[in-house]
Write an enzyme that holds these catalytic residues in place. Structure first.
Site, PDB file in Angstrom:
ATOM      1  N   ASP A 103       0.788  -1.241   0.000  1.00 31.21           N
ATOM      2  CA  ASP A 103       0.000   0.000   0.000  1.00 31.21           C
ATOM      3  C   ASP A 103       0.824   1.297   0.000  1.00 31.21           C
ATOM      4  O   ASP A 103       0.524   2.221   0.780  1.00 31.21           O
ATOM      5  CB  ASP A 103      -0.980   0.007   1.195  1.00 31.21           C
ATOM      6  CG  ASP A 103      -1.966  -1.169   1.160  1.00 31.21           C
ATOM      7  OD1 ASP A 103      -1.885  -2.001   0.240  1.00 31.21           O
ATOM      8  OD2 ASP A 103      -2.813  -1.254   2.071  1.00 31.21           O
ATOM      9  N   LYS A 224      -6.855  -5.164  -2.953  1.00 26.60           N
ATOM     10  CA  LYS A 224      -7.582  -5.661  -1.776  1.00 26.60           C
ATOM     11  C   LYS A 224      -8.539  -4.594  -1.274  1.00 26.60           C
ATOM     12  O   LYS A 224      -8.389  -3.422  -1.609  1.00 26.60           O
ATOM     13  CB  LYS A 224      -6.591  -6.053  -0.679  1.00 26.60           C
ATOM     14  CG  LYS A 224      -5.810  -4.877  -0.135  1.00 26.60           C
ATOM     15  CD  LYS A 224      -4.810  -5.330   0.904  1.00 26.60           C
ATOM     16  CE  LYS A 224      -4.022  -4.180   1.472  1.00 26.60           C
ATOM     17  NZ  LYS A 224      -4.830  -3.198   2.205  1.00 26.60           N
ATOM     18  N   CYS A 269      -1.905  -2.487   7.671  1.00 28.71           N
ATOM     19  CA  CYS A 269      -1.847  -3.483   6.590  1.00 28.71           C
ATOM     20  C   CYS A 269      -0.526  -4.250   6.531  1.00 28.71           C
ATOM     21  O   CYS A 269      -0.517  -5.435   6.191  1.00 28.71           O
ATOM     22  CB  CYS A 269      -2.162  -2.806   5.260  1.00 28.71           C
ATOM     23  SG  CYS A 269      -3.895  -2.277   5.204  1.00 28.71           S
TER      24      CYS A 269
HETATM   25  C1  VGL Z   1      -4.642   0.937   5.589  1.00 30.83           C
HETATM   26  C2  VGL Z   1      -6.085   2.024   6.986  1.00 30.83           C
HETATM   27  C3  VGL Z   1      -7.137   1.772   6.156  1.00 30.83           C
HETATM   28  C4  VGL Z   1      -3.245   0.477   5.286  1.00 30.83           C
HETATM   29  C5  VGL Z   1      -5.675   0.664   4.727  1.00 30.83           C
HETATM   30  O1  VGL Z   1      -2.915   0.300   4.110  1.00 30.83           O
HETATM   31  O2  VGL Z   1      -2.478   0.284   6.241  1.00 30.83           O
HETATM   32  N1  VGL Z   1      -4.856   1.609   6.711  1.00 30.83           N
HETATM   33  N2  VGL Z   1      -6.923   1.078   5.012  1.00 30.83           N
END
Ligand code: VGL
Ligand code: ZN
Length: 359
Positions: A103, A224, A269
Site C-alpha cells: 500500500d 484488496k 496493513c
Molecule cells: C490501511 C487504513 C485503512 C493500510 C488501509 O494500508 O495500512 N490503513 N486502510
C-alpha cells in the site's frame, strides 16, 4: 579444540552434495548423525558471511532434531537425512524469496489518510528510497505491490457510517462516531470496524502507487479491500477471512519459502500481512526501516507478534545477504522445521526446488 565446521554447499552438479554433507558431518563415521553432529550442521548453517555464528538455544536444537529423526531412535540416518536436506537445508541455503510492498499509495503519504496526521507522526515518503534501493540491488524471485482499492460505499469510510445499521453493542453510535473510532456494525455476525477518512477509492489519484516508487519488471499488483462490506488489511485475506486475494496461490506456484514485507501502514496493513504470512507457513522477514505507521504502541505490538511467531525484523541493509543465503537466521530455520512437522504446510508441499523453472 572444536573441529572446524565445513561449509555447506548445496549446488549439486553431480548429485553428490547431499552425501558429501552427510559424510563431512558424520564425524565418528557410524553412518548416522547424532545430536552433537547435527548441532555442528546447525553451526555451519546459521551464520552470516562476516563469520558470525548465531547461537541456537539447546531446546530448539532438540526440537529441530526430532523433526528429522523420523523414527525417533536418536539418530538421523541417511534416509532421514534426505528429507532434512531437500526440505530444510536447501531452503535455508537457497530460499525462494518474495518481496511484498504494501500500500505505498498517495493517500497514505500525502492524501486523505496521510499518516503524518496520525499519532506516530510518521512520514510515509521516507520509505521510498530504501524500498527503491532494495529493488535496484536485490534479486527477489517475485515482487508484489498491494493496493488498497475501495469502492465508494466502502464500510471503513467515516462518511459511510450511516449506510449500515450499527449493532446495539457498538461503543459509539453513528452520530457520535469520529474518524479512527471503532464501531460495531450489526450482524450476523456483528463486525468491528475502525473508521477511516475516505481513502484509496478505486481509480482515484489517492489510490495510485506513489510516482517515485520503482516498479519491478515482473512486478505483480494485488488489489484488496474491493468488497464494500468488509475491510481487508492483510494482502492475503480480508478481515473476516471470507475470501482471499490471489497472493497465496501465486506464492505457492513459485515455491516461495521466504516473504519480505514492508510498506504502509506498519501497524495496519503491513502488520496484518506479516502475521498472515507467518500463519500461512512462510518464513517471514519484516523490513523495519521500509515501514511507517499510525500508532507507536500498535507498531510495537506488531513487532512482538512477528518475533513470537519466529519471524525476524531486520534493517534493509541486511536483506541482500539474507536473500542470497549468505546470512542465515536460526529463527527462520526453526520456523521452517516446525512447518515441516505439518504435511499440509505450504512449505511441506512445495517441490523442493530441484528444478526451479524460470518465469
Ligand atoms: C490501511 C487504513 C485503512 C493500510 C488501509 O494500508 O495500512 N490503513 N486502510
Ligand atoms: Zn483501506
Amino acid at each position: 579444540m572444536e573441529s572446524p565446521t565445513p561449509p555447506i554447499e548445496v549446488e549439486d552438479r553431480n548429485g553428490s552434495a547431499m552425501d558429501a554433507c552427510f559424510t563431512a558431518f558424520d564425524k565418528d563415521g557410524d553412518d548416522r548423525l547424532s545430536l552433537a553432529e547435527f548441532t555442528l550442521i546447525c553451526r555451519a548453517l546459521f551464520r552470516n558471511d562476516k563469520g558470525h555464528i548465531y547461537e541456537v538455544p539447546t531446546e530448539r536444537l532438540d526440537q529441530i532434531f526430532e523433526v528429522f529423526d523420523t523414527n525417533g531412535d536418536g539418530f538421523i540416518d541417511r534416509e532421514e537425512f534426505k528429507f532434512c536436506w531437500n526440505r530444510w537445508i536447501k531452503a535455508i541455503v537457497r530460499p525462494v524469496n518474495a518481496f511484498i510492498i504494501v500500500d505505498v499509495q498517495n493517500d497514505f503519504i500525502s492524501g486523505s489518510l496521510d499518516i503524518s496526521n496520525c499519532s506516530a507522526q510518521h512520514k510515509g515518503q521516507e520509505i521510498l528510497d530504501p524500498i527503491n534501493n532494495l529493488l535496484a540491488t536485490v534479486d527477489f524471485d517475485a515482487v508484489f505491490y498491494s493496493l488498497d482499492w475501495h469502492p465508494s460505499d466502502h464500510v471503513s469510510f467515516i462518511d459511510n457510517v450511516k449506510l449500515r445499521p450499527l449493532d446495539e453493542t457498538s461503543p459509539i453510535d453513528a452520530d457520535m462516531a469520529q474518524v479512527y473510532d471503532t464501531v460495531i456494525f450489526a450482524g450476523p455476525p456483528p463486525m468491528k470496524q475502525r473508521l477511516w477518512p475516505r481513502h484509496c477509492v478505486q481509480d482515484s489519484w489517492g489510490a495510485e502507487l506513489h510516482k517515485d516508487l520503482k516498479i519491478a519488471d515482473q512486478g505483480i499488483k494485488v488489489y484488496k479491500g474491493t468488497n464494500p462490506e468488509v475491510d481487508s488489511y492483510s494482502v492475503f485475506w480480508d478481515n473476516k477471512k471470507l475470501s482471499d486475494t490471489t497472493l497465496n496461490a501465486q506464492l505457492k506456484m513459485k515455491g516461495t519459502t521466504d516473504i519480505y514485507v514492508c510498506g504502509l501502514a506498519y501497524d495496519v496493513c503491513v502488520g496484518a500481512t506479516a502475521v498472515d504470512a507467518l500463519s500461512a507457513g512462510y518464513r517471514t522477514i519484516l523490513i523495519d526501516d521500509c515501514c511507517r505507521g499510525v500508532d507507536l504502541r500498535d507498531i510495537e505490538s506488531v513487532k512482538g507478534k512477528v518475533n513470537s511467531s519466529y519471524g525476524v525484523i531486520v534493517h534493509s541493509d541486511e536483506v541482500k545477504a539474507m536473500v542470497e543465503g549468505r546470512d542465515r537466521r536460526p529463527e527462520l530455520g526453526y520456523k521452517l522445521a516446525m512447518e515441516l512437522k505439518n504435511p499440509d504446510s505450504v512449505l511441506s508441499q512445495r517441490d523442493s526446488g530441484i528444478a526451479r523453472i524460470a518465469p
